[in-house]
Design a protein around this motif. Structure first.
Motif, PDB file in Angstrom:
ATOM      1  N   LEU A  43       0.856  -1.167   0.000  1.00 48.20           N
ATOM      2  CA  LEU A  43       0.000   0.000   0.000  1.00 48.20           C
ATOM      3  C   LEU A  43       0.898   1.225   0.000  1.00 48.20           C
ATOM      4  O   LEU A  43       1.789   1.345   0.845  1.00 48.20           O
ATOM      5  CB  LEU A  43      -0.878  -0.015   1.258  1.00 48.20           C
ATOM      6  CG  LEU A  43      -2.067   0.918   1.309  1.00 48.20           C
ATOM      7  CD1 LEU A  43      -3.091   0.534   0.240  1.00 48.20           C
ATOM      8  CD2 LEU A  43      -2.721   0.845   2.687  1.00 48.20           C
ATOM      9  N   CYS A  44       0.696   2.132  -0.973  1.00 51.14           N
ATOM     10  CA  CYS A  44       1.530   3.316  -1.113  1.00 51.14           C
ATOM     11  C   CYS A  44       0.733   4.539  -0.686  1.00 51.14           C
ATOM     12  O   CYS A  44      -0.378   4.764  -1.166  1.00 51.14           O
ATOM     13  CB  CYS A  44       2.010   3.478  -2.547  1.00 51.14           C
ATOM     14  SG  CYS A  44       2.954   2.070  -3.130  1.00 51.14           S
ATOM     15  N   ILE A  45       1.301   5.325   0.187  1.00 53.51           N
ATOM     16  CA  ILE A  45       0.600   6.442   0.815  1.00 53.51           C
ATOM     17  C   ILE A  45       1.408   7.716   0.651  1.00 53.51           C
ATOM     18  O   ILE A  45       2.615   7.731   0.920  1.00 53.51           O
ATOM     19  CB  ILE A  45       0.388   6.167   2.320  1.00 53.51           C
ATOM     20  CG1 ILE A  45      -0.264   4.800   2.533  1.00 53.51           C
ATOM     21  CG2 ILE A  45      -0.428   7.273   2.978  1.00 53.51           C
ATOM     22  CD1 ILE A  45       0.045   4.197   3.870  1.00 53.51           C
ATOM     23  N   ILE A  46       0.749   8.791   0.236  1.00 54.51           N
ATOM     24  CA  ILE A  46       1.409  10.097   0.192  1.00 54.51           C
ATOM     25  C   ILE A  46       1.433  10.665   1.600  1.00 54.51           C
ATOM     26  O   ILE A  46       0.398  10.807   2.241  1.00 54.51           O
ATOM     27  CB  ILE A  46       0.661  11.065  -0.729  1.00 54.51           C
ATOM     28  CG1 ILE A  46       0.654  10.536  -2.169  1.00 54.51           C
ATOM     29  CG2 ILE A  46       1.294  12.446  -0.690  1.00 54.51           C
ATOM     30  CD1 ILE A  46      -0.185  11.375  -3.095  1.00 54.51           C
ATOM     31  N   ALA A  99      -0.612   7.444  -8.598  1.00 51.83           N
ATOM     32  CA  ALA A  99      -1.369   6.536  -9.466  1.00 51.83           C
ATOM     33  C   ALA A  99      -0.479   5.358  -9.841  1.00 51.83           C
ATOM     34  O   ALA A  99       0.753   5.477  -9.866  1.00 51.83           O
ATOM     35  CB  ALA A  99      -1.857   7.259 -10.711  1.00 51.83           C
ATOM     36  N   VAL A 100      -1.114   4.241 -10.146  1.00 45.91           N
ATOM     37  CA  VAL A 100      -0.392   3.030 -10.525  1.00 45.91           C
ATOM     38  C   VAL A 100      -0.988   2.518 -11.824  1.00 45.91           C
ATOM     39  O   VAL A 100      -2.202   2.319 -11.929  1.00 45.91           O
ATOM     40  CB  VAL A 100      -0.496   1.954  -9.435  1.00 45.91           C
ATOM     41  CG1 VAL A 100       0.256   0.696  -9.856  1.00 45.91           C
ATOM     42  CG2 VAL A 100       0.031   2.476  -8.111  1.00 45.91           C
ATOM     43  N   ASP A 101      -0.135   2.318 -12.842  1.00 49.74           N
ATOM     44  CA  ASP A 101      -0.648   1.851 -14.128  1.00 49.74           C
ATOM     45  C   ASP A 101      -0.768   0.323 -14.137  1.00 49.74           C
ATOM     46  O   ASP A 101      -0.489  -0.346 -13.138  1.00 49.74           O
ATOM     47  CB  ASP A 101       0.198   2.387 -15.288  1.00 49.74           C
ATOM     48  CG  ASP A 101       1.629   1.874 -15.278  1.00 49.74           C
ATOM     49  OD1 ASP A 101       1.888   0.798 -14.687  1.00 49.74           O
ATOM     50  OD2 ASP A 101       2.502   2.534 -15.872  1.00 49.74           O
ATOM     51  N   MET A 153       4.528   3.192 -10.759  1.00 52.16           N
ATOM     52  CA  MET A 153       3.936   4.256  -9.973  1.00 52.16           C
ATOM     53  C   MET A 153       4.229   5.614 -10.606  1.00 52.16           C
ATOM     54  O   MET A 153       5.342   5.885 -11.043  1.00 52.16           O
ATOM     55  CB  MET A 153       4.472   4.233  -8.543  1.00 52.16           C
ATOM     56  CG  MET A 153       3.802   5.229  -7.624  1.00 52.16           C
ATOM     57  SD  MET A 153       4.265   4.965  -5.898  1.00 52.16           S
ATOM     58  CE  MET A 153       6.016   5.339  -5.959  1.00 52.16           C
ATOM     59  N   TRP A 154       3.219   6.477 -10.638  1.00 55.49           N
ATOM     60  CA  TRP A 154       3.335   7.839 -11.139  1.00 55.49           C
ATOM     61  C   TRP A 154       3.017   8.786  -9.993  1.00 55.49           C
ATOM     62  O   TRP A 154       2.072   8.565  -9.230  1.00 55.49           O
ATOM     63  CB  TRP A 154       2.363   8.080 -12.290  1.00 55.49           C
ATOM     64  CG  TRP A 154       2.621   7.273 -13.522  1.00 55.49           C
ATOM     65  CD1 TRP A 154       2.526   5.922 -13.669  1.00 55.49           C
ATOM     66  CD2 TRP A 154       3.012   7.781 -14.805  1.00 55.49           C
ATOM     67  NE1 TRP A 154       2.825   5.543 -14.945  1.00 55.49           N
ATOM     68  CE2 TRP A 154       3.127   6.672 -15.678  1.00 55.49           C
ATOM     69  CE3 TRP A 154       3.257   9.064 -15.311  1.00 55.49           C
ATOM     70  CZ2 TRP A 154       3.487   6.804 -17.008  1.00 55.49           C
ATOM     71  CZ3 TRP A 154       3.614   9.204 -16.640  1.00 55.49           C
ATOM     72  CH2 TRP A 154       3.739   8.087 -17.478  1.00 55.49           C
ATOM     73  N   LEU A 155       3.810   9.837  -9.880  1.00 55.98           N
ATOM     74  CA  LEU A 155       3.615  10.837  -8.839  1.00 55.98           C
ATOM     75  C   LEU A 155       3.395  12.199  -9.480  1.00 55.98           C
ATOM     76  O   LEU A 155       4.189  12.637 -10.314  1.00 55.98           O
ATOM     77  CB  LEU A 155       4.834  10.908  -7.915  1.00 55.98           C
ATOM     78  CG  LEU A 155       5.218   9.633  -7.162  1.00 55.98           C
ATOM     79  CD1 LEU A 155       6.521   9.850  -6.405  1.00 55.98           C
ATOM     80  CD2 LEU A 155       4.111   9.227  -6.206  1.00 55.98           C
ATOM     81  N   ALA A 170      -4.839   9.358 -14.672  1.00 64.26           N
ATOM     82  CA  ALA A 170      -5.687   8.209 -14.989  1.00 64.26           C
ATOM     83  C   ALA A 170      -5.121   7.489 -16.206  1.00 64.26           C
ATOM     84  O   ALA A 170      -4.413   8.085 -17.030  1.00 64.26           O
ATOM     85  CB  ALA A 170      -7.125   8.661 -15.258  1.00 64.26           C
ATOM     86  N   PHE A 171      -5.455   6.196 -16.336  1.00 67.28           N
ATOM     87  CA  PHE A 171      -4.959   5.367 -17.435  1.00 67.28           C
ATOM     88  C   PHE A 171      -6.147   4.754 -18.166  1.00 67.28           C
ATOM     89  O   PHE A 171      -7.056   4.209 -17.540  1.00 67.28           O
ATOM     90  CB  PHE A 171      -4.034   4.270 -16.902  1.00 67.28           C
ATOM     91  CG  PHE A 171      -2.902   4.796 -16.071  1.00 67.28           C
ATOM     92  CD1 PHE A 171      -1.733   5.215 -16.670  1.00 67.28           C
ATOM     93  CD2 PHE A 171      -3.023   4.887 -14.691  1.00 67.28           C
ATOM     94  CE1 PHE A 171      -0.689   5.717 -15.906  1.00 67.28           C
ATOM     95  CE2 PHE A 171      -1.993   5.382 -13.919  1.00 67.28           C
ATOM     96  CZ  PHE A 171      -0.818   5.805 -14.535  1.00 67.28           C
TER      97      PHE A 171
END
Length: 375
Positions: A8-11, A44-46, A51-53, A89-90
């Motif tokens: 889980l990736c959190i800002i 976001a994750v494609d 991962m895109w920031l 978005a993808f």
């Protein structure tokens, strides 16, 4: 928050925190690790789990991973693309679309579009595309934060620009359900838009008293079709018929919500990650340490409050109650009842805000606890 595989990736304010819910292992990648000089605004994750920031003023970064923990970072930008990026978005082809203030970009197509308005003027300089998502037909839906203009627009597949859909408020988040209908959190409540009939339904406290009067800031949909919303102080669930609210002692200034793998995750300002499952919260303190194994706090609630048929409320627990404080929907303290050292307090309905109670807190020998409501 986003999932990358098992992580889980959190800002966070310091950068991106990774949490492994299986091993309870976290680590922090600070902004300097990505060579980012500004605040991270979206993640976001494609479909390839890259991962895109997005950042507030430093463009967009992409992380390409051969395996988790081995990565290289590239900085993407366009001469005309605003450096602020609030959403990514993808589409079905895994092509990224990036959005910021007033504009959004088909990155692979190298095309830019005006996002919020067919009319551009200085008054709309702060139109921010806060969230966007593709439906199954590759139409791009966008939630826009601007009270004087459109808050929902749609860029249909193959179109040369956006189509304005709804106007009159400001939106912060959207989710698309299995029927291709749109849920939005807005400044005036929760909106439900049906593209097929062009019908827009507003769910707010004024027309649905079971919904607390609050600012709803984010939403997501779980695998069973339940729609989840957050405010600063509570989690709200809509199961298709009824709204149910939940909160806990660590639910404070919630920032984001994510459904996945049977859990509902809420991230809060004080760097607490809440895991909600089987109607119970588990609190994970991400500040306790930056590497190593985390200690989770999953305690049964000390107290519960029950609405009685005569309109009264009974607060009960396993330890002595010193004081019960009741707050209304606006967060104002409306009633204080002495507990007199008993473990059960019966509260008469006179002067109470009824079933739309915002919060009940109990003071006791161990401190203060938020009461779990039972209706």
């Amino acid at each position: 928050m986003k999932y990358i595989g098992r992580y889980l990736c959190i800002i966070s304010e310091k950068g991106v925190t990774y949490y492994d819910e299986w091993l309870d292992l976290i680590w922090l990648s600070e902004n300097t690790y990505y060579h980012i000089t500004d605040t991270i605004t979206c993640i976001a994750v494609d479909k390839n789990e890259c991962m895109w920031l997005g950042t507030c003023g430093d463009g967009v970064y992409k992380e390409e991973q051969q395996s988790f923990g081995t990565s290289r970072h590239n900085y993407y930008w366009n001469n005309d693309f605003p450096l602020a990026c609030y959403s990514i978005a993808f589409n079905s082809q895994n092509n990224p679309w990036l959005a910021g203030i007033r504009f959004y970009v088909d990155y692979n197509g190298d095309k830019m579009y005006r996002g919020a308005s067919p009319t551009i003027c200085s008054a709309h300089l702060m139109d921010r595309i806060m969230d966007m998502q593709f439906d199954s037909k590759d139409n791009l839906w966008m939630a826009i934060d601007h009270v004087e203009h459109y808050y929902l627009t749609c860029h249909e597949k193959g179109a040369t620009g956006p189509t304005p859909i709804l106007e009159g408020t400001a939106a912060t988040s959207l989710a698309i359900d299995s029927k291709e209908n749109i849920w939005l959190t807005c400044t005036d409540g929760i909106h439900y838009y049906e593209p097929g009939t062009k019908k827009n339904t507003l769910y707010a406290h004024e027309n649905h008293p079971e919904i607390p009067k609050a600012l709803y800031t984010a939403c997501d949909i779980d695998q069973d079709g339940n729609v989840w919303f957050i405010t600063s102080q509570l989690l709200l669930k809509y199961d298709g018929k009824n709204f149910t609210q939940y909160t806990c002692e660590d639910f404070n200034e919630a920032r984001s919500v994510l459904c996945g793998k049977g859990n509902v995750w809420v991230y809060t300002k004080n760097n607490i990650l809440l895991k909600f499952k089987n109607n119970e919260f588990t609190s994970i303190d991400l500040d306790s340490q930056q590497t190593g194994f985390m200690k989770e706090k999953s305690e049964a609630p000390l107290f519960s409050a029950t609405y009685n048929d005569d309109g009264t409320i009974t607060v009960a627990g396993d330890i002595a109650i010193n004081e019960v404080n009741i707050y209304d929907l606006s967060g104002i303290l409306v009633s204080t009842i002495a507990g007199e050292g008993k473990n059960r307090v019966h509260i008469k309905g006179n002067g109470l805000p009824g079933k739309d109670l915002y919060l009940i807190k109990v003071r006791h020998a161990q401190g203060e606890s938020v009461v779990k409501m039972i209706k």
